[in-house]
Design an enzyme around this catalytic site. Structure first.
Site, mmCIF file in Angstrom:
data_model
loop_
_atom_site.group_PDB
_atom_site.id
_atom_site.type_symbol
_atom_site.label_atom_id
_atom_site.label_comp_id
_atom_site.label_asym_id
_atom_site.label_seq_id
_atom_site.Cartn_x
_atom_site.Cartn_y
_atom_site.Cartn_z
ATOM 1 N N HIS A 136 0.798 -1.234 0.000
ATOM 2 C CA HIS A 136 0.000 0.000 0.000
ATOM 3 C C HIS A 136 0.830 1.283 0.000
ATOM 4 O O HIS A 136 0.295 2.368 0.166
ATOM 5 C CB HIS A 136 -0.937 0.018 1.210
ATOM 6 C CG HIS A 136 -0.198 0.077 2.513
ATOM 7 N ND1 HIS A 136 0.193 -1.050 3.192
ATOM 8 C CD2 HIS A 136 0.241 1.118 3.241
ATOM 9 C CE1 HIS A 136 0.842 -0.694 4.278
ATOM 10 N NE2 HIS A 136 0.890 0.609 4.341
HETATM 11 C C1 UD1 Z 1 -2.023 5.203 6.105
HETATM 12 C C2 UD1 Z 1 -0.692 5.739 6.605
HETATM 13 C C3 UD1 Z 1 0.418 4.747 6.314
HETATM 14 C C4 UD1 Z 1 0.074 3.382 6.881
HETATM 15 C C5 UD1 Z 1 -1.285 2.945 6.369
HETATM 16 C C6 UD1 Z 1 -1.675 1.663 7.051
HETATM 17 C C7 UD1 Z 1 -0.494 8.171 6.495
HETATM 18 C C8 UD1 Z 1 0.092 9.301 5.754
HETATM 19 N N1 UD1 Z 1 -0.356 6.977 5.908
HETATM 20 O O1 UD1 Z 1 -1.928 5.088 4.697
HETATM 21 O O2 UD1 Z 1 1.608 5.193 6.925
HETATM 22 O O3 UD1 Z 1 1.061 2.474 6.499
HETATM 23 O O4 UD1 Z 1 -2.273 3.938 6.688
HETATM 24 O O5 UD1 Z 1 -2.706 0.993 6.428
HETATM 25 O O6 UD1 Z 1 -1.061 8.351 7.532
HETATM 26 N N2 UD1 Z 1 -9.412 4.386 2.454
HETATM 27 C C9 UD1 Z 1 -10.592 3.696 2.432
HETATM 28 N N3 UD1 Z 1 -11.081 3.241 3.620
HETATM 29 C C10 UD1 Z 1 -10.481 3.454 4.800
HETATM 30 C C11 UD1 Z 1 -9.286 4.172 4.828
HETATM 31 C C12 UD1 Z 1 -8.758 4.634 3.632
HETATM 32 O O7 UD1 Z 1 -11.185 3.485 1.368
HETATM 33 O O8 UD1 Z 1 -10.988 2.991 5.857
HETATM 34 C C13 UD1 Z 1 -8.851 4.863 1.163
HETATM 35 C C14 UD1 Z 1 -9.282 6.275 0.797
HETATM 36 O O9 UD1 Z 1 -9.418 6.325 -0.573
HETATM 37 C C15 UD1 Z 1 -8.084 7.105 1.206
HETATM 38 C C16 UD1 Z 1 -6.923 6.158 0.948
HETATM 39 O O10 UD1 Z 1 -7.418 4.873 1.263
HETATM 40 O O11 UD1 Z 1 -7.971 8.303 0.496
HETATM 41 C C17 UD1 Z 1 -5.693 6.445 1.774
HETATM 42 O O12 UD1 Z 1 -6.002 6.503 3.171
HETATM 43 P P1 UD1 Z 1 -5.051 7.296 4.191
HETATM 44 O O13 UD1 Z 1 -5.493 7.055 5.568
HETATM 45 O O14 UD1 Z 1 -4.905 8.709 3.741
HETATM 46 O O15 UD1 Z 1 -3.637 6.656 3.938
HETATM 47 P P2 UD1 Z 1 -3.231 5.118 3.811
HETATM 48 O O16 UD1 Z 1 -2.753 4.874 2.424
HETATM 49 O O17 UD1 Z 1 -4.306 4.269 4.357
HETATM 50 N N1 UDP Z 2 -3.136 -6.499 8.413
HETATM 51 C C1 UDP Z 2 -4.385 -7.090 8.529
HETATM 52 N N2 UDP Z 2 -5.100 -7.372 7.388
HETATM 53 C C2 UDP Z 2 -4.622 -7.094 6.142
HETATM 54 C C3 UDP Z 2 -3.343 -6.491 6.037
HETATM 55 C C4 UDP Z 2 -2.626 -6.198 7.197
HETATM 56 O O1 UDP Z 2 -4.847 -7.376 9.635
HETATM 57 O O2 UDP Z 2 -5.314 -7.368 5.146
HETATM 58 C C5 UDP Z 2 -2.395 -6.155 9.646
HETATM 59 C C6 UDP Z 2 -0.986 -6.693 9.710
HETATM 60 O O3 UDP Z 2 -0.907 -7.946 10.262
HETATM 61 C C7 UDP Z 2 -0.285 -5.684 10.600
HETATM 62 C C8 UDP Z 2 -1.013 -4.393 10.287
HETATM 63 O O4 UDP Z 2 -2.226 -4.750 9.655
HETATM 64 O O5 UDP Z 2 -0.476 -6.010 11.945
HETATM 65 C C9 UDP Z 2 -0.122 -3.545 9.429
HETATM 66 O O6 UDP Z 2 -0.809 -2.528 8.922
HETATM 67 P P1 UDP Z 2 -0.456 -1.868 7.531
HETATM 68 O O7 UDP Z 2 0.328 -2.785 6.668
HETATM 69 O O8 UDP Z 2 -1.738 -1.352 7.014
HETATM 70 O O9 UDP Z 2 0.415 -0.605 7.992
HETATM 71 P P2 UDP Z 2 1.967 -0.339 8.165
HETATM 72 O O10 UDP Z 2 2.490 -1.300 9.165
HETATM 73 O O11 UDP Z 2 2.590 -0.450 6.825
HETATM 74 O O12 UDP Z 2 2.010 1.066 8.646
#
Ligand code: UD1
Ligand code: UDP
Length: 357
Positions: free
Chosen positions: A204
């Protein structure tokens, strides 16, 4: 007595916060849980509260998605009102997401102390939003909880007073170890109809899934790996549309599915021949579960997963080749990183108690 206020918002925050909140409750500390609503889909948020037996947040700010500036501004505005109303003794923030930096900035300007869980990680890659978030959060923090010795070194070199840094181990691994008995490989296999070896994929990072060229190269590589081993790919909502327009298609050998809950995901990791990821937390989880991990990034803020673990960095175009090599020659963990022993939440709560006496 004013409360310790925990701020969480995104998927990786929940499993880091769980053992800290629990250890605080065991000590009878007054605590408040604030969910910013940065992640809001039930598969990105509610499922973790249910599976980890977490209480309903005391406050849900429902901030949602936006550009960095929009989201961070909305987070700050909502958090400021909450902190002013609740007057916490300390604000505890987790990891490196936008909710983390927003809470740290707001609290420090209100002269409320900030504790950062997972301080001092550095990728030295300023193109990652998380690197900006980590550095600014650490600058605003009064109490810094480090998960690895390198993190302590980084903070020392940045001039942080060592008395404020606490080496506590990794609370995300507390959650993993506490739930180990629930990670059922056979159940995962049965529910996905898997008969042979499989690899699990989760990606992601903006550098991989927001750029059409990177997404196309990624899909080419994953398709190639799927000819060798079945892939199960729960897709983070961020990247789905672009990956699909770059050619990602569900097939019998490349199972494209929605994000899955914690227990199901870790069950899948535990049984996988290989994990392909760019996630921060997954690099750590594969190290503890001794599962080979390829991280599709040029750098990592978690080098301990390479020196002590199963993790290897791989360039986008080399994923298929590296997967072949790793499947043929899986790395093994000799000894897990120091203090990744399931007691980090307790160590953190002990420090928080002393800080708020
Ligand atoms: C965020 C964090 C990233 C982390 C990741 C974990 C920041 C800058 N980034 O990235 O460090 O690794 O979470 O998963 O904080 N969206 C949905 N449903 C949701 C949430 C998000 O559809 O419940 C979609 C939306 O289109 C949104 C996009 O995902 O615009 C990105 O969401 P956002 O929270 O801005 O950043 P992540 O890529 O999730
Ligand atoms: N995870 C989960 N379901 C998924 C993908 C990830 O439960 O489909 C869990 C994973 O085991 C870990 C956490 O989400 O504990 C990590 O989150 P993510 O990869 O979104 O964020 P990051 O660690 O990169 O910030």
């Amino acid at each position: 007595m004013s409360a310790i206020l925990h701020v969480v918002g995104a998927r990786p925050n929940f499993m880091k916060m769980a053992p800290v909140l629990r250890a605080g409750a065991r000590r009878g500390l007054p605590q408040l849980l604030v969910h910013t609503g940065q992640h809001y889909d039930s598969a990105m948020s509610d499922v973790f509260f249910t599976e980890l037996g977490l209480p309903e947040p005391d406050v849900n700010l429902g901030v949602g998605s936006g550009t960095h500036a929009q989201q961070t501004a909305a987070l700050m505005t909502a958090l400021e009102a909450t902190f002013v109303e609740r007057e916490p003794s300390i604000v505890v923030v987790y990891g490196d997401v936008n909710s983390t930096i927003a809470a740290a900035l707001v609290a420090s300007k209100l002269h409320i102390r900030v504790a950062h869980v997972e301080a001092g990680l550095r990728s030295f890659d300023w193109t990652m939003p998380e690197e900006v978030n980590r550095r600014v959060t650490d600058l605003c923090s009064d109490v810094l909880f480090a998960t690895s010795p390198e993190a302590i070194g980084h903070l020392g070199r940045e001039g942080v007073d060592p008395a404020r840094v606490h080496f506590v181990g990794n609370p995300m691994i507390d959650t993993l170890l506490a739930n180990l008995d629930r990670f059922d490989i056979e159940r995962f296999r049965a529910s996905h109809g898997l008969t042979g070896a499989y690899a699990l994929v989760t990606l992601h990072r903006p550098s991989n899934v927001d750029d059409p060229d990177a997404a196309r190269r990624l899909v080419t590589q994953l398709t190639s790996v799927s000819e060798r081993v079945v892939l199960v790919f729960p897709v983070h909502p961020r990247g789905r549309a672009l990956l699909e327009s770059a050619g990602l298609r569900a097939s019998d050998r490349l199972r494209v599915i929605d994000p899955i809950g914690y227990v199901e995901f870790l069950s899948g990791v535990r049984g996988a021949a290989l994990v392909i990821t760019d996630s921060g937390g997954v690099q750590e989880e594969t190290t503890v579960l001794n599962v080979p991990c390829l991280t599709a990034r040029p750098n990592t803020e978690r080098p301990i997963t390479i020196t002590h673990g199963t993790n290897r960095l791989v360039a986008l175009d080399d994923i298929a080749k590296a997967a072949d090599e790793m499947l043929a020659n899986p790395p093994h963990v000799a000894e897990p990183p120091p203090l990744w022993d399931g007691r980090s939440g307790e160590r953190i709560a002990e420090v928080l108690q002393a800080e708020t006496l």
